[in-house]
Motif scaffolding. Structure first.
Motif, PDB file in Angstrom:
ATOM      1  N   LYS A  33     -15.403  24.543  -0.809  1.00  0.00           N
ATOM      2  CA  LYS A  33     -15.845  23.613  -2.019  1.00  0.00           C
ATOM      3  C   LYS A  33     -16.514  22.413  -1.307  1.00  0.00           C
ATOM      4  O   LYS A  33     -17.419  21.520  -1.879  1.00  0.00           O
ATOM      5  CB  LYS A  33     -14.800  23.248  -2.711  1.00  0.00           C
ATOM      6  N   SER A 103      -6.384  15.974  -0.016  1.00  0.00           N
ATOM      7  CA  SER A 103      -5.617  15.352   1.127  1.00  0.00           C
ATOM      8  C   SER A 103      -5.894  16.430   2.482  1.00  0.00           C
ATOM      9  O   SER A 103      -5.131  15.937   3.316  1.00  0.00           O
ATOM     10  CB  SER A 103      -4.136  15.099   0.944  1.00  0.00           C
ATOM     11  N   GLY A 104      -6.084  17.511   2.125  1.00  0.00           N
ATOM     12  CA  GLY A 104      -6.104  18.557   3.112  1.00  0.00           C
ATOM     13  C   GLY A 104      -7.189  18.290   4.263  1.00  0.00           C
ATOM     14  O   GLY A 104      -8.199  18.974   3.931  1.00  0.00           O
ATOM     15  N   PHE A 124      -8.109   9.440   1.637  1.00  0.00           N
ATOM     16  CA  PHE A 124      -8.344  10.688   0.936  1.00  0.00           C
ATOM     17  C   PHE A 124      -9.639  10.849   0.897  1.00  0.00           C
ATOM     18  O   PHE A 124     -10.689  10.108   1.045  1.00  0.00           O
ATOM     19  CB  PHE A 124      -7.484  11.001  -0.280  1.00  0.00           C
ATOM     20  N   ARG A 139      -5.518  23.642 -16.525  1.00  0.00           N
ATOM     21  CA  ARG A 139      -5.075  22.492 -15.975  1.00  0.00           C
ATOM     22  C   ARG A 139      -3.715  22.744 -15.734  1.00  0.00           C
ATOM     23  O   ARG A 139      -2.925  23.599 -16.635  1.00  0.00           O
ATOM     24  CB  ARG A 139      -5.094  21.514 -17.204  1.00  0.00           C
ATOM     25  N   SER A 140      -3.124  22.490 -14.672  1.00  0.00           N
ATOM     26  CA  SER A 140      -1.700  22.737 -14.537  1.00  0.00           C
ATOM     27  C   SER A 140      -0.536  21.931 -15.257  1.00  0.00           C
ATOM     28  O   SER A 140      -1.034  20.938 -15.925  1.00  0.00           O
ATOM     29  CB  SER A 140      -1.483  22.236 -13.079  1.00  0.00           C
ATOM     30  N   ARG A 142       2.173  19.559 -16.663  1.00  0.00           N
ATOM     31  CA  ARG A 142       2.849  18.117 -16.467  1.00  0.00           C
ATOM     32  C   ARG A 142       4.078  17.775 -16.943  1.00  0.00           C
ATOM     33  O   ARG A 142       4.455  18.455 -17.690  1.00  0.00           O
ATOM     34  CB  ARG A 142       1.810  16.993 -17.174  1.00  0.00           C
TER      35      ARG A 142
HETATM   36  C1  LIG Z   1      -4.614  12.654  -3.482  1.00  0.00           C
HETATM   37  C2  LIG Z   1      -4.893  14.019  -3.890  1.00  0.00           C
HETATM   38  C3  LIG Z   1      -5.224  14.791  -2.929  1.00  0.00           C
HETATM   39  C4  LIG Z   1      -5.315  16.231  -3.267  1.00  0.00           C
HETATM   40  N1  LIG Z   1      -5.500  17.032  -2.423  1.00  0.00           N
HETATM   41  C5  LIG Z   1      -5.953  18.438  -2.467  1.00  0.00           C
HETATM   42  C6  LIG Z   1      -6.411  19.289  -1.502  1.00  0.00           C
HETATM   43  O1  LIG Z   1      -6.459  18.846  -0.571  1.00  0.00           O
HETATM   44  N2  LIG Z   1      -6.926  20.322  -1.868  1.00  0.00           N
HETATM   45  C7  LIG Z   1      -7.001  20.868  -3.302  1.00  0.00           C
HETATM   46  O2  LIG Z   1      -7.650  21.749  -3.698  1.00  0.00           O
HETATM   47  N3  LIG Z   1      -6.540  19.899  -4.384  1.00  0.00           N
HETATM   48  C8  LIG Z   1      -6.167  18.707  -3.871  1.00  0.00           C
HETATM   49  N4  LIG Z   1      -5.822  17.737  -4.856  1.00  0.00           N
HETATM   50  C9  LIG Z   1      -5.923  17.981  -6.454  1.00  0.00           C
HETATM   51  C10 LIG Z   1      -4.683  18.432  -7.393  1.00  0.00           C
HETATM   52  O3  LIG Z   1      -4.160  19.466  -6.664  1.00  0.00           O
HETATM   53  C11 LIG Z   1      -4.894  18.345  -8.722  1.00  0.00           C
HETATM   54  O4  LIG Z   1      -5.885  17.257  -8.792  1.00  0.00           O
HETATM   55  C12 LIG Z   1      -3.755  18.500  -9.597  1.00  0.00           C
HETATM   56  O5  LIG Z   1      -3.229  19.718  -9.134  1.00  0.00           O
HETATM   57  C13 LIG Z   1      -4.160  18.318 -10.688  1.00  0.00           C
HETATM   58  O6  LIG Z   1      -5.099  19.313 -11.178  1.00  0.00           O
HETATM   59  P1  LIG Z   1      -5.410  19.651 -12.884  1.00  0.00           P
HETATM   60  O7  LIG Z   1      -5.473  18.171 -13.525  1.00  0.00           O
HETATM   61  O8  LIG Z   1      -6.511  20.104 -12.768  1.00  0.00           O
HETATM   62  O9  LIG Z   1      -4.113  20.337 -13.406  1.00  0.00           O
HETATM   63  C14 LIG Z   1      -5.454  16.347  -4.616  1.00  0.00           C
HETATM   64  C15 LIG Z   1      -5.380  15.472  -5.701  1.00  0.00           C
HETATM   65  C16 LIG Z   1      -5.040  14.262  -5.229  1.00  0.00           C
HETATM   66  C17 LIG Z   1      -5.153  13.048  -6.421  1.00  0.00           C
END
Ligand SMILES: Cc1cc2nc3c(=O)[nH]c(=O)nc-3n(C[C@H](O)[C@H](O)[C@H](O)COP(=O)(O)O)c2cc1C
Length: 152
Positions: A33, A103-104, A124, A139-140, A142
């Motif tokens: 991505k 963060s990954g 980040f 969406r996951s 909450r």
């Molecule tokens: C600081 C931060 C780090 C994140 N790191 C990753 C990541 O490394 N890889 C990834 O696929 N999503 C990452 N996410 C995405 C989150 O998993 C995602 O925003 C969260 O599950 C809510 O998603 P939703 O609003 O679509 O449910 C990160 C989000 C944040 C805010």
């Protein structure tokens, strides 16, 4: 931000050459991505932000000394650059863009590759662009208000 410190520093990775430096440093699940995104933003934090306080917070000439302790400096840089990065997410979405914060990644590698010779460290990384509907999941869940908050 605290004391108007604005410690975030931003690198907008757009060129093929810069992307090629970043991609090996992303964790495997984040690589495809990041390769696909037209812009990838590295949100950094400058641990030397107190040096800017005479300009940014001129009415408090002693402000630099408030952050002499390295732990206080790091905590302030992390907290406030995180807020600034969060505001970027909101601003980008307000413009109609989609955002993918991550963060990954290999933080030491990104530091060496993009912030060598500075006191800036990555906080980040954010993919910016217009998302397709491919590979999206709903969406996951909450937490409920009561699970995450209390009114005392
Ligand atoms: C600081 C931060 C780090 C994140 N790191 C990753 C990541 O490394 N890889 C990834 O696929 N999503 C990452 N996410 C995405 C989150 O998993 C995602 O925003 C969260 O599950 C809510 O998603 P939703 O609003 O679509 O449910 C990160 C989000 C944040 C805010």
């Amino acid at each position: 931000t605290a004391a108007n410190s604005t410690p975030a520093r931003f690198v907008f990775v757009t060129s093929e050459a810069a992307k090629a430096r970043l991609l090996p440093l992303m964790s495997e699940g984040n690589r495809a991505k990041t390769a696909a995104a037209p812009v990838t933003l590295i949100v950094g934090m400058d641990l030397d932000f107190p040096e800017t306080l005479p300009t940014l917070f001129p009415h408090a000439p002693g402000a630099k000394a408030w952050f002499a302790d390295p732990a206080a400096r790091r905590e302030t840089a992390f907290r406030n650059s995180s807020l600034q990065g969060g505001y970027v997410l909101l601003a980008a979405r307000a413009l109609g863009l989609d955002v993918g914060p991550m963060s990954g990644f290999d933080a030491a590698g990104v530091k060496a590759e993009f912030f060598a010779g500075t006191a800036i460290e990555p906080n980040f990384i954010v993919n910016l662009g217009y998302g397709s509907d491919e590979n999206l999941y709903p969406r996951s869940p909450r937490l409920a208000f009561e699970e995450a908050a209390e009114i005392v």
